[in-house]
Design a protein around this motif. Structure first.
Motif, PDB file in Angstrom:
ATOM      1  N   LEU A 276       0.762  -1.168   0.030  1.00 34.73           N
ATOM      2  CA  LEU A 276      -0.063  -0.008  -0.082  1.00 34.73           C
ATOM      3  C   LEU A 276       0.860   1.248   0.142  1.00 34.73           C
ATOM      4  CD1 LEU A 276      -2.594  -1.281   2.224  1.00 34.73           C
ATOM      5  CD2 LEU A 276      -3.108  -0.265   0.068  1.00 34.73           C
ATOM      6  N   TYR A 277       2.062   1.241   0.607  1.00 36.83           N
ATOM      7  CA  TYR A 277       2.960   2.227   0.615  1.00 36.83           C
ATOM      8  C   TYR A 277       3.311   2.847  -0.728  1.00 36.83           C
ATOM      9  CZ  TYR A 277       6.827   5.253   1.652  1.00 36.83           C
ATOM     10  OH  TYR A 277       8.036   6.196   1.562  1.00 36.83           O
ATOM     11  N   LEU A 278       3.852   1.630  -1.357  1.00 38.46           N
ATOM     12  CA  LEU A 278       4.462   1.831  -2.996  1.00 38.46           C
ATOM     13  C   LEU A 278       3.214   2.101  -3.841  1.00 38.46           C
ATOM     14  CD1 LEU A 278       6.597   1.823  -4.926  1.00 38.46           C
ATOM     15  CD2 LEU A 278       6.335  -0.525  -5.376  1.00 38.46           C
ATOM     16  N   LEU A 279       2.185   1.695  -3.794  1.00 37.21           N
ATOM     17  CA  LEU A 279       0.943   1.824  -4.612  1.00 37.21           C
ATOM     18  C   LEU A 279       0.394   3.152  -4.321  1.00 37.21           C
ATOM     19  CD1 LEU A 279      -0.822  -1.363  -4.838  1.00 37.21           C
ATOM     20  CD2 LEU A 279       0.588  -0.541  -6.573  1.00 37.21           C
ATOM     21  N   GLY A 280       0.383   3.664  -3.082  1.00 41.14           N
ATOM     22  CA  GLY A 280      -0.217   4.973  -2.870  1.00 41.14           C
ATOM     23  C   GLY A 280       0.855   6.099  -3.431  1.00 41.14           C
ATOM     24  N   ILE A 281       2.233   5.897  -3.576  1.00 46.16           N
ATOM     25  CA  ILE A 281       3.008   6.593  -4.359  1.00 46.16           C
ATOM     26  C   ILE A 281       2.622   6.693  -5.648  1.00 46.16           C
ATOM     27  CG2 ILE A 281       5.553   6.975  -4.550  1.00 46.16           C
ATOM     28  CD1 ILE A 281       6.205   6.065  -1.874  1.00 46.16           C
ATOM     29  N   HIS A 392      -4.517   8.047  -3.569  1.00 46.56           N
ATOM     30  CA  HIS A 392      -3.385   8.098  -2.648  1.00 46.56           C
ATOM     31  C   HIS A 392      -3.408   8.311  -1.198  1.00 46.56           C
ATOM     32  CE1 HIS A 392      -3.467  12.282  -3.757  1.00 46.56           C
ATOM     33  NE2 HIS A 392      -2.794  12.537  -2.946  1.00 46.56           N
ATOM     34  N   GLU A 393      -4.220   9.193  -0.874  1.00 42.22           N
ATOM     35  CA  GLU A 393      -4.456   9.580   0.418  1.00 42.22           C
ATOM     36  C   GLU A 393      -5.285   8.265   1.105  1.00 42.22           C
ATOM     37  OE1 GLU A 393      -6.705  13.185   1.054  1.00 42.22           O
ATOM     38  OE2 GLU A 393      -5.269  14.310   0.072  1.00 42.22           O
ATOM     39  N   LEU A 394      -6.062   7.752   0.464  1.00 42.75           N
ATOM     40  CA  LEU A 394      -6.854   6.559   0.928  1.00 42.75           C
ATOM     41  C   LEU A 394      -5.964   5.215   1.384  1.00 42.75           C
ATOM     42  CD1 LEU A 394      -8.993   4.713   1.787  1.00 42.75           C
ATOM     43  CD2 LEU A 394      -9.770   4.334  -0.449  1.00 42.75           C
ATOM     44  N   ALA A 395      -4.999   5.029   0.232  1.00 38.05           N
ATOM     45  CA  ALA A 395      -3.975   4.399   0.412  1.00 38.05           C
ATOM     46  C   ALA A 395      -2.936   4.481   1.647  1.00 38.05           C
ATOM     47  CB  ALA A 395      -3.096   4.206  -0.797  1.00 38.05           C
TER      48      ALA A 395
END
Length: 466
Positions: A276-281, A392-395
């Motif tokens: 989730l960290y990487l996908l959010g970015i 990205h904020e939800l992630a």
């Protein structure tokens, strides 16, 4: 390399010795030594003791953050500055770190890394006064720590693959990580992981064989950890470059700034946090079009695991998220070939944008992904897990939810909070909560929350609206 010293005799199963550090640690000032000894009231000595003990028990299979300290309650470490250089004095250290009275060289090097990083963060970054509420300054701090650790290698084409995955995985999954590491090593790629056991050790182990077959020397097996988790995930014996980042957020940023591509093996909540960290970015509009190869892979037996991860990601973040990753099941050679193609795109992009090969400066990481999240009961309950938020904020908040569960499972502070106040409560949109609860329950049933053995897993969380 080490010698016994006049003092209290070591207890059975332990060794007391004075170590001459190897591995490139500069001399320390009197102030730095005083801080490490606790004389300045900085609290660094307790941190040094905990991290050093984790290194000295390298290969330990327990994920209880308090178990090692309870096993070696009389262990102590002191850093001594002498006229002829620095010495590390160990009292009642685990005997497994020594052979015939001499400390194992690799453990000596990792011990030096512990001292180096704790000293640098406390005396350089903190005292220099970075504005650690500003995104650029936080990225600069990550760069400074990696540079001080001599991890950044200029004039080397993109070849560092980060491998994420669980410390508690099945034998078939562990063997598969070795096969993937072997294929990566045959193609001249270096490995970076979270430094612990399971999916963090397997790729390194596989790569050592293929690197030897290719007569490749100067291989890098980088382990990146942080103080809250190192006691639960002691460095595996293959790690030859250890870096201790100050917190989980800087650890995650170090992975994506340093690595050129990422492979995700089966894991639990920690692996979900990393995804989730990487996908959010990557979902942030400023990073549209930035190549970053991301592959989910595992043996045939793990196909259902990745199907469930894929469903959760699509439900919570939308179907478009799937364009940022590939799922390859039971095919290590295809994984390696696909990564090579992805790294070539990274290389061309870095040349076109004039970005460094050794540190991804161009990737935009929002501040909400960088600020340390302290998973208190109040902070966990306050997470905003709702569809109407930017993806990205939800992630970012989903990542924090998994980070809190990691803390409740294996970090000493989190374990104590759960013991005192009960499970963390997680709330949000009903469909996301149902999917989250189903995913977490699957992790429990598949024994991905804790290493097998001991008492049955007791959830440190409660999902509402599930």
């Amino acid at each position: 390399m080490s010698d016994t010293y006049a003092g209290a005799p070591a207890k059975p199963g332990t060794v007391s010795a004075r170590i001459s550090p190897v591995g490139g640690l500069d001399v320390l000032s009197r102030n730095e030594v005083a801080r490490l000894r606790g004389a300045s009231g900085s609290g660094l000595h307790a941190l040094l003791r905990r991290c050093a003990l984790a290194v000295l028990t390298s290969g330990n299979i327990s994920d209880d953050p308090r178990a090692i300290l309870e096993q070696y309650p009389d262990f102590d470490i002191q850093v001594l500055q002498q006229d002829r250089g620095m010495k590390i004095e160990l009292s009642n250290a685990p005997a497994q770190a020594f052979v015939d009275g001499q400390i194992i060289r690799g453990i000596n090097e990792l011990l030096v890394a512990v001292v180096r990083d704790i000293v640098y963060v406390s005396t350089q970054l903190e005292q220099v006064g970075f504005d650690l509420d500003a995104s650029a300054a936080l990225t600069q701090s990550v760069f400074e720590i990696l540079r001080n650790a001599r991890i950044l290698k200029p004039q080397v084409d993109p070849n560092l693959v980060v491998c994420w995955g669980g410390h508690s995985i099945s034998r078939q999954e562990y063997d598969y990580t070795k096969l993937v590491g072997y294929q990566l090593g045959l193609r001249g790629l270096d490995i970076c992981t979270g430094c612990g056991p399971g999916a963090m050790k397997g790729p390194m182990k596989g790569a050592t064989i293929s690197h030897a077959k290719q007569r490749r020397r100067h291989n890098r097996y980088i382990g990146i950890t942080e103080p809250g988790i190192i006691a639960a995930e002691s460095p595996n014996p293959i790690v030859n470059h250890l870096v201790i980042m100050p917190d989980i957020e800087k650890r995650l940023e170090a992975f994506v700034r340093l690595g050129h591509g990422i492979i995700v093996f089966p894991g639990g909540v920690g692996t979900a946090e990393e995804i989730l960290y990487l996908l959010g970015i990557l979902l942030h509009p400023d990073n549209a079009g930035t190549p970053f190869p991301l592959i989910f892979t595992g043996p045939r037996q793990s196909a259902a695991y990745f199907e469930q991860i894929d469903r959760f990601l699509r439900l919570s973040l939308g179907d478009e998220v799937a364009r940022h990753y590939q799922i390859i099941v039971d095919d290590p050679e295809t994984v390696a070939r696909t990564m090579i193609k992805g790294l070539e795109k990274v290389r061309h992009n870095r040349l076109d944008t004039k970005d460094a090969f050794f540190f991804n400066w161009a990737l935009q990481i929002p501040l909400e992904f960088q600020l340390p999240f302290r998973p208190t009961h109040e902070a966990m309950r306050a997470l905003q897990i709702h569809h109407e938020r930017p993806r990205h904020e939800l992630a970012a908040d989903l990542r924090r939810a998994f980070s809190g569960i990691v803390a409740g499972n294996v970090k000493e502070e989190g374990v104590q909070a759960i013991e005192q106040h009960g499970p963390f409560v997680i709330d949000g949109d009903a469909d996301i909560m149902r999917a989250l609860d189903k995913l977490l329950q699957a992790f429990v049933e598949q024994h991905r929350m804790k290493l097998p053995g001991g008492t049955a897993y007791e959830p440190c969380y409660r999902v509402l609206n599930a």
